[in-house]
Scaffold this active site. Structure first.
Site: not given
Ligand SMILES: CC(C)(COP(=O)(O)OP(=O)(O)OC[C@H]1O[C@@H](n2cnc3c(N)ncnc32)[C@H](O)[C@@H]1OP(=O)(O)O)[C@@H](O)C(=O)NCCC(=O)NCCS
Length: 231
Positions: A142, A191, A196
């Site tokens: 939009h 996730s 952006t």
């Molecule tokens: C991106 C991802 C793989 C990172 O995992 P990780 O390396 O173990 O990350 P950590 O848990 O150690 O977090 C690292 C930092 O990122 C931040 N973070 C992790 N996931 C985040 C998210 N989804 N959004 C915002 N910040 C995030 C954490 O707070 C942390 O910040 P800090 O260092 O300031 O404390 C995981 O968070 C994720 O989103 N996985 C996707 C899961 C999914 O959708 N699976 C579907 C199956 S296909």
């Protein structure tokens, strides 16, 4: 009388029906068979052939876990080899009536409930993982001008853009990728992120708006792994 019926229905609703061994085992078996076996067969013999006909190109080894994606508008779809699609997908040619393009590369996976709104072109590379309920939003849909919006006018050119997700990237569940964004090779979108801006290769982004939160060390054979041939 009405009150008595209401009280009766309310009472029935809050009570629980007993599990009857035998009968409910049978019903559970029937349900599993219907949902896992029959649905899979139906997807193979009905949805897959129809879906292939809707695509401009569809490589071999297509795996559709449930029904075919819902295709809306003037969308040209090209799929590589061994693409895997979970159910409840919606792929939309957004904006005007011009043809839009959706290209999905070899061995990529799109999870349950993924929505792809194509503004111009959405290109998903090879070995890309798109988790459940991700939304690619290649058009804002939009205009910003409230009166133009009220008149039902379409969005202008600047609210439309192509999206590219390069090889080996992983887009986490519920993420939203907005118009004009390129996600680099091997990058990860956490996730729930709202992306952006472009994401560099092997970079992890998260949050809204998505910012870098980490990097992935390049695997030893990273340079020679299926090269990314797109510009
Ligand atoms: C991106 C991802 C793989 C990172 O995992 P990780 O390396 O173990 O990350 P950590 O848990 O150690 O977090 C690292 C930092 O990122 C931040 N973070 C992790 N996931 C985040 C998210 N989804 N959004 C915002 N910040 C995030 C954490 O707070 C942390 O910040 P800090 O260092 O300031 O404390 C995981 O968070 C994720 O989103 N996985 C996707 C899961 C999914 O959708 N699976 C579907 C199956 S296909």
């Amino acid at each position: 009388m009405q009150r008595a019926i209401y009280a009766l229905l309310k009472g029935a609703g809050s009570g629980s029906f007993p599990t009857i061994p035998g009968l409910h085992h049978l019903l559970l078996g029937e349900r599993r068979f219907r949902r896992h076996v029959l649905a899979r067969v139906w997807s193979k013999v009905y949805h897959e052939p129809l879906f292939r006909l809707s695509c401009a190109r569809c490589g071999s080894g297509l795996m559709m876990l449930e029904e075919q994606p819902k295709l809306l508008g003037n969308l040209r779809v090209e799929l590589g080899e061994r693409v895997c699609l979970a159910g409840n997908q919606t792929w939309i040619a957004a904006g005007d009536a011009a043809e839009k393009q959706l290209v999905i590369g070899d061995s990529s996976y799109l999870g349950y409930g993924v929505v792809v709104a194509v503004g111009r072109r959405v290109e998903i590379g090879r070995h890309v993982l798109v988790a459940d309920r991700v939304r690619f939003s290649g058009s804002d849909g939009h205009p910003l001008d409230p009166l133009a919006r009220a008149r039902g006018e379409s969005a202008d050119e600047r609210s439309i853009g192509s999206i590219a997700v390069h090889d080996y990237a992983w887009v986490g569940a519920h993420a939203i990728v907005l118009k004009g964004v390129t996600i680099g090779r091997g990058a990860i979108v956490a996730s729930g992120a709202v992306v952006t801006h472009d994401v560099p290769e092997l970079t992890i982004v998260g949050g809204n708006p998505a910012k870098p939160i980490g990097t992935v060390p390049p695997p030893p054979d990273w340079v020679t792994a299926v090269p990314d041939t797109r510009a």
